[in-house]
Write a protein that holds these residues in place. Structure first.
Motif, PDB file in Angstrom:
ATOM      1  N   LYS A 165      -5.255  10.142  -6.408  1.00 19.27           N
ATOM      2  CA  LYS A 165      -4.320   9.784  -5.342  1.00 19.27           C
ATOM      3  C   LYS A 165      -2.877   9.695  -5.867  1.00 19.27           C
ATOM      4  O   LYS A 165      -1.960   9.407  -5.105  1.00 19.27           O
TER       5      LYS A 165
ATOM      6  N   LEU B  39      -1.554   7.446  -7.777  1.00 20.86           N
ATOM      7  CA  LEU B  39      -1.068   6.075  -7.604  1.00 20.86           C
ATOM      8  C   LEU B  39      -0.976   5.379  -8.957  1.00 20.86           C
ATOM      9  O   LEU B  39      -1.774   5.638  -9.860  1.00 20.86           O
ATOM     10  N   LYS B  40       0.010   4.513  -9.096  1.00 22.77           N
ATOM     11  CA  LYS B  40       0.121   3.671 -10.283  1.00 22.77           C
ATOM     12  C   LYS B  40      -0.596   2.353 -10.015  1.00 22.77           C
ATOM     13  O   LYS B  40      -0.855   2.002  -8.855  1.00 22.77           O
ATOM     14  N   GLN B  41      -0.932   1.641 -11.081  1.00 24.28           N
ATOM     15  CA  GLN B  41      -1.633   0.366 -10.910  1.00 24.28           C
ATOM     16  C   GLN B  41      -0.849  -0.595 -10.027  1.00 24.28           C
ATOM     17  O   GLN B  41      -1.424  -1.312  -9.215  1.00 24.28           O
ATOM     18  N   LYS B  42       0.472  -0.590 -10.144  1.00 26.45           N
ATOM     19  CA  LYS B  42       1.297  -1.499  -9.345  1.00 26.45           C
ATOM     20  C   LYS B  42       1.282  -1.133  -7.860  1.00 26.45           C
ATOM     21  O   LYS B  42       1.642  -1.951  -7.009  1.00 26.45           O
ATOM     22  N   ASP B  43       0.856   0.136  -7.550  1.00 21.78           N
ATOM     23  CA  ASP B  43       0.763   0.551  -6.151  1.00 21.78           C
ATOM     24  C   ASP B  43      -0.478  -0.023  -5.483  1.00 21.78           C
ATOM     25  O   ASP B  43      -0.573  -0.041  -4.251  1.00 21.78           O
ATOM     26  N   ILE B  44      -1.432  -0.469  -6.302  1.00 19.59           N
ATOM     27  CA  ILE B  44      -2.698  -0.974  -5.758  1.00 19.59           C
ATOM     28  C   ILE B  44      -2.629  -2.475  -5.533  1.00 19.59           C
ATOM     29  O   ILE B  44      -2.918  -2.967  -4.432  1.00 19.59           O
TER      30      ILE B  44
ATOM     31  N   THR C 109      -0.152  -6.051  -6.377  1.00 23.82           N
ATOM     32  CA  THR C 109       1.170  -6.518  -6.811  1.00 23.82           C
ATOM     33  C   THR C 109       1.150  -6.946  -8.267  1.00 23.82           C
ATOM     34  O   THR C 109       2.048  -6.625  -9.048  1.00 23.82           O
TER      35      THR C 109
ATOM     36  N   ARG D 245      -6.245   0.465   0.209  1.00 22.78           N
ATOM     37  CA  ARG D 245      -5.051   1.097  -0.371  1.00 22.78           C
ATOM     38  C   ARG D 245      -5.313   2.579  -0.683  1.00 22.78           C
ATOM     39  O   ARG D 245      -4.416   3.414  -0.576  1.00 22.78           O
TER      40      ARG D 245
ATOM     41  N   THR E  38       0.039  -6.210 -11.494  1.00 16.94           N
ATOM     42  CA  THR E  38      -0.516  -5.077 -12.236  1.00 16.94           C
ATOM     43  C   THR E  38      -1.537  -5.508 -13.279  1.00 16.94           C
ATOM     44  O   THR E  38      -2.559  -4.830 -13.485  1.00 16.94           O
TER      45      THR E  38
ATOM     46  N   ARG F 184      -7.759   6.469  -8.183  1.00 19.49           N
ATOM     47  CA  ARG F 184      -6.344   6.149  -8.335  1.00 19.49           C
ATOM     48  C   ARG F 184      -5.573   7.350  -8.893  1.00 19.49           C
ATOM     49  O   ARG F 184      -4.486   7.698  -8.401  1.00 19.49           O
TER      50      ARG F 184
END
Length: 294
Positions: A14, A16-21, A23, A49, A25, A11
């Protein structure tokens, strides 16, 4: 890395934030911190993702990294058994293992691989005992489906069994179930197992048996990987040459060796050449293929 560390690693790399993985969080946060049991379907969704296949992700897990370290050590010692630093490190790992039917199959494969190769060089490593061999035979005969380390253990021991045991084990292992979906590592162990099986039979002059198992090994010809087909073809040519004495089969064998050399597989090519010379001269020096460098 453990599973949670690997998820965090990918993550972050990449960006990416947790919310990007996911919905929710809070749900993903619990997964990444190990507070929630991760279902396989959730893992595949997360990797989707990440745009990372499962087999690549698994390479970063702790067991895989430990195995890579072992294989690197094994290869170093195999190339130079007199390298005392690598030897001490590998022996330290070996001495932590205690053989039993209940041990992890990966560790059993490593333990047996060390015994098979290094008992010839190091007094600290004893050959495979009859009791160990008996337990391996019982363990494998209980299985209905062979996975990666089943083939690894069998590859390293098939030549040690008696004729009756070899037939029973070969019928268990061949034809390989789901060969078309096996990963690279498993296919390498399968190839080595078939190679050691067939060359063992050829040394015993069991030519009909050799042809029979080669047919079983190639029953799904349309779906087999190219390098797997090459190994089967090489063994088929070797068997046919021993039966007929037709030099065209021998030429095919050396074409295969030359191809391996051109592809940069010099060590493997030399191993095959030593094997062929050993079988044709009926030498008692038996080279055995042990896969441990992936």
């Amino acid at each position: 890395m453990n599973l949670e560390e690997a998820l965090y690693f990918f993550r972050k790399n990449k960006n990416l934030k947790q919310k990007d993985i996911l919905t929710h969080t809070s749900v993903y946060s619990k997964i990444e911190t190990g507070k929630k049991i991760l279902r396989f379907s959730e893992l595949t969704d997360i990797l989707e993702r990440f745009s990372i296949p499962l087999d690549e992700f698994s390479e970063y897990l702790e067991d895989s990294m430990e195995q890579k370290k072992y294989r690197r050590l094994f290869k170093q010692c195999g190339n130079d058994p007199t390298d005392n630093l690598s030897k001490r490190e590998l022996l330290n790992y070996y001495n932590q293992l205690t053989f039993s039917k209940e041990m992890h199959l990966r560790e059993m494969a490593n333990f047996i691989g060390i015994k098979i190769l290094f008992s010839n060089f190091w007094k600290e490593v004893s050959p495979v005992s009859q009791e160990e061999l008996n337990q391996i035979y019982e363990l494998l005969m209980e299985k209905e489906y062979f996975f990666q380390y089943d083939y690894a253990v069998l590859s390293n021991t098939i030549f040690l069994f008696n004729n009756k045991q070899i037939k029973h084990l070969a019928k268990k292992a061949l034809p390989v179930k789901d060969i078309e979906v096996r990963n690279v590592e498993t296919t390498e162990f399968i190839k080595n197992m078939i190679n050691n099986l067939i060359t063992t039979l050829l040394r015993k002059k069991e030519y009909k048996e050799s042809h029979y198992y080669l047919r079983l090994a190639s029953t799904k010809e349309g779906n087999l990987k190219f390098d797997y087909k090459l190994v089967i073809q090489y063994l088929d040519n070797l068997t046919s040459y021993l039966i007929t004495g037709d030099d065209s089969y021998k030429e095919n064998i050396y074409d295969y060796i030359h191809l391996l050399t051109k592809l940069g597989e010099q060590n493997f090519a030399k191993s095959i050449e030593r094997e062929v010379c050993s079988i044709l001269s009926e030498s008692k020096d038996v080279p055995i293929f042990i896969q441990a460098d992936l």
